[in-house]
Design an enzyme around this catalytic site. Structure first.
Site, short mmCIF file in Angstrom:
data_model
loop_
_atom_site.label_atom_id
_atom_site.label_comp_id
_atom_site.label_asym_id
_atom_site.label_seq_id
_atom_site.Cartn_x
_atom_site.Cartn_y
_atom_site.Cartn_z
N HIS A 47 11.58 -6.18 -1.32
CA HIS A 47 11.46 -5.13 -0.30
C HIS A 47 11.64 -3.72 -0.83
O HIS A 47 11.62 -2.77 -0.05
CB HIS A 47 12.48 -5.36 0.81
N GLN A 152 15.70 -19.16 -0.19
CA GLN A 152 16.07 -18.33 0.95
C GLN A 152 15.47 -18.94 2.22
O GLN A 152 14.25 -19.02 2.37
CB GLN A 152 15.57 -16.89 0.76
N GLU A 154 14.61 -18.59 5.89
CA GLU A 154 14.43 -17.48 6.85
C GLU A 154 13.19 -17.66 7.72
O GLU A 154 12.76 -16.72 8.39
CB GLU A 154 14.35 -16.15 6.09
N ASP A 180 15.34 -11.88 8.80
CA ASP A 180 14.04 -12.52 9.00
C ASP A 180 14.16 -13.83 9.76
O ASP A 180 13.22 -14.22 10.47
CB ASP A 180 13.35 -12.75 7.65
#
Length: 649
Positions: A47, A152, A154, A180
């Site tokens: 990001h 991860q 999400e 998220d």
């Protein structure tokens, strides 16, 4: 060969605390690593923009300056071979792979992160072995067991496929991406919450990880939430970021210098860096900080001596806050809380119909316009008439905050509004609420008695900040053992329904709402079988023409009682006392003629009106206000506080 510090801690069941690197500053990363605050520091490729050369420099310096005590990690942008190999060759000693959906993606990513025979990582990296303090051949031979590999979780698909994902050989860490995951489940992004679908997904992840003895991790917004996650058994705990630390500390220092308290949100969201919070309009003149008219206690006092200074404005603000060429309305700026009235005056004189870009709506500040918004049937209060109104979706797909709003009097459809008012109306007649007067007085007397003998008191801290909610708690007959939780819920409700609340602060408040609603549901079930004389019980059992309120409507009205019954009296009592103390001649008149009390209360409410903004209206057709065309469906805020100070009213 050095051990991977973080991986060793996780394998031993110990907590590894770390932080995110978003600034991609070599010097900042080096300084943080040298302090030894964290066991890991993570470069975020997903990001934040970072070039490969800068990433390699940062990752290598973390290992070098800490002597291997701080683990350099990377969150890669995707599960591709290119992204994973680059991060590891740049010096990362572990990766977290975002947006995982199924086991096949995990197996491929693991292969990209491991040398043969366990994977297919190439041996061309120039210097990653230096971070482990060994030669390149030893690194290639031994590093597979020292590279941390995290998935991860999400997405909804990841939660559905969780068992097969975690069964993939090579998964060392399961990291919950809270923002998220909230989005994937239909909520606004939040670091953590008690929203039912989020809690259900998190519980599933936690149980699956414990079953397999896989360490759990997540990112926390502050120390309090980090402690909560550690208590929940999370051992890979991220706290803040280098960008957050810089802005937070700068904001705190700025606030201390200017005597501005920390905002309800983090400083890094509250601070706005430009020419000044309040910028002049049309003309290039500065906004004057002139005081508005002086208050009077009421019509009967028109001939009495009036105070020479107005009571609603603090000492003049520094001129730099008003010296700029372009006006921007920022009701969340800390300086605005000090004294909004010069800004309202400037808006009335220069931009009485103002386009507030940040909120995508109009702001009206003159009395006649605000009254017109309230009375003109061309304006609706129903969200269905807003151009950006949310679609009509089942309650199960809404956040707790949205459910409370949907079933509350402010936002429910007109037909439901009439029905609910008809059922509840008999409970709110003057005769029906009269018994509450003595109850509220007892609460006030009890609080004030504790202050007797004090040399001084802080009126807000010691009385007005807590009195209304304690009085409502008593009126609803909330069980004593639940009162602390109810007050916490009430505080969240008050802030969450403030129209100008920032997204960050709203997310923070929303975390408390689901727990509070669950508590009220349990209390409601008890009162259905064992009614009492409290207002909560009366709402549960109220009926009119054989109609009762639904459970959601009852809880929403409790939330409305809190919101409408707490903040206005807090503000009214505080400013009434403050204004009278600043004008002892007016206080002397009131003490001499107590019959003027009602006039005094009305004038105190007018002069220092509660709230910066009020609920918006939505035009049902194109309308024109003072020559400004307002398209159908755009929201318009009428500012009562400004309208009630309008000299042309």
């Amino acid at each position: 060969m050095r051990k991977n510090t973080t991986l060793s801690l996780l394998r031993d069941g110990k907590v590894a605390l770390g932080t995110w690197l978003q600034l991609h500053s070599y010097q900042a990363s080096r300084l943080l690593a040298a302090q030894g605050f964290f066991e890991w520091m993570l470069v975020d490729f997903e990001h934040t923009p970072v070039d490969r050369g800068a990433a390699a420099q940062i990752l290598s310096t973390i290992a070098d300056v800490s002597g291997g005590r701080v683990t350099p990690l990377a969150r890669v942008a995707s599960d591709s071979a290119d992204e994973i190999k680059h991060a590891l060759d740049a010096g990362a000693q572990g990766i977290i792979v975002p947006m995982i959906n199924d086991a096949d993606e995990v197996r491929a990513a693991v292969r990209h992160a491991r040398y043969p025979p366990e994977g297919e990582r190439g041996a061309g990296g120039l210097s990653p072995h230096l971070g482990f303090g060994v030669s390149r051949p030893v690194y290639i031979q031994c590093v597979n067991r020292e590279i941390l590999f995290g998935v991860q979780i999400e997405t909804q698909r990841a939660v559905e496929n969780l068992d097969s994902i975690l069964d993939v050989k090579g998964v060392d860490l399961c990291f919950i991406g809270p923002n998220d995951l909230h989005l994937a489940l239909g909520y606004p992004p939040m670091f953590w919450s008690a929203e039912p679908r989020f809690v259900k997904a998190v519980r599933r992840v936690e149980e699956a990880c414990r079953k397999r003895n896989i360490p759990l991790g997540t990112l926390c917004k502050d120390v309090s939430s980090a402690k909560d996650r550690i208590r929940d058994g999370y051992t890979f705990v991220g706290m803040g970021s280098d960008a957050h630390f810089v802005l937070q500390y700068a904001g705190i220092q700025y606030g201390e210098l200017h005597d501005i308290p920390e905002p309800p949100e983090t400083w890094c969201n509250a601070m706005k860096f430009h020419d000044g919070p309040y910028q002049g309009a049309g003309s290039h003149s500065a906004v004057p900080a002139a005081p508005p008219p002086a208050p009077v206690l009421g019509p009967t006092m028109a001939g009495d001596a009036r105070p020479s200074k107005h009571a609603g404005t603090s000492d003049p603000l520094p001129r730099h806050l008003f010296q700029s060429r372009e006006f921007t309305f920022e009701p969340n700026a800390p300086e605005f809380d000090i004294d909004p009235f010069p800004i309202y005056r400037h808006m009335r004189d220069n931009v009485p119909v103002y386009w507030w870009a940040e909120a995508q709506g109009w702001v009206c500040t003159r009395y006649d316009d605000v009254v017109m918004l309230l009375r003109d049937r061309r304006f609706s209060v129903e969200l269905i008439d807003w151009e950006h109104g949310p679609p009509d979706v089942p309650d199960e797909q809404l956040t707790t905050h949205q459910v409370l709003a949907k079933h509350g009097l402010f936002w429910m459809p007109g037909a439901d509004h009439v029905r609910v008012r008809k059922v509840l109306g008999p409970l709110f007649t003057p005769k029906a609420v009269e018994p509450l007067r003595s109850e509220f007085r007892r609460v006030a007397d009890s609080m004030l008695s504790r202050l007797e003998g004090s040399d001084s008191i802080d009126l807000v801290r010691d009385f007005t900040s807590s009195y209304p909610l304690q009085a409502i708690t008593q009126a609803l007959r909330i069980p004593r053992e639940e009162r602390d939780r109810f007050i916490q819920f009430g505080s969240a409700v008050i802030d969450a329904f403030y129209p100008a609340i920032s997204p960050e602060a709203l997310r923070e408040k929303m975390e408390f709402l689901p727990t509070g609603v669950a508590m009220l549901e349990a209390i409601m079930a008890e009162k259905r079988g064992h009614p009492d004389d409290g207002f909560f019980s009366k709402m549960i059992h109220a009926q009119e023409d054989n109609q009762r309120l639904t459970s959601k409507e009852i809880i929403s009205q409790v939330a409305l009682m809190i919101s409408a019954g707490c903040e206005p009296p807090r503000h009214l009592v505080t400013f009434a006392v403050w204004d009278l103390l600043r004008h002892p001649d007016q206080l002397e008149i009131l003490l001499r003629e107590p019959g003027l009390l009602r006039n005094a209360i009305d004038e105190a409410g007018r002069y220092n009106s509660f709230g910066k903004l009020n609920l918006p209206r939505f035009p049902l057709e194109d309308v024109e206000i003072r020559g400004v065309r307002i398209p159908k469906g755009q929201q318009i805020f009428g500012v009562f506080a400004s309208a009630l100070r309008d000299p042309e009213a």
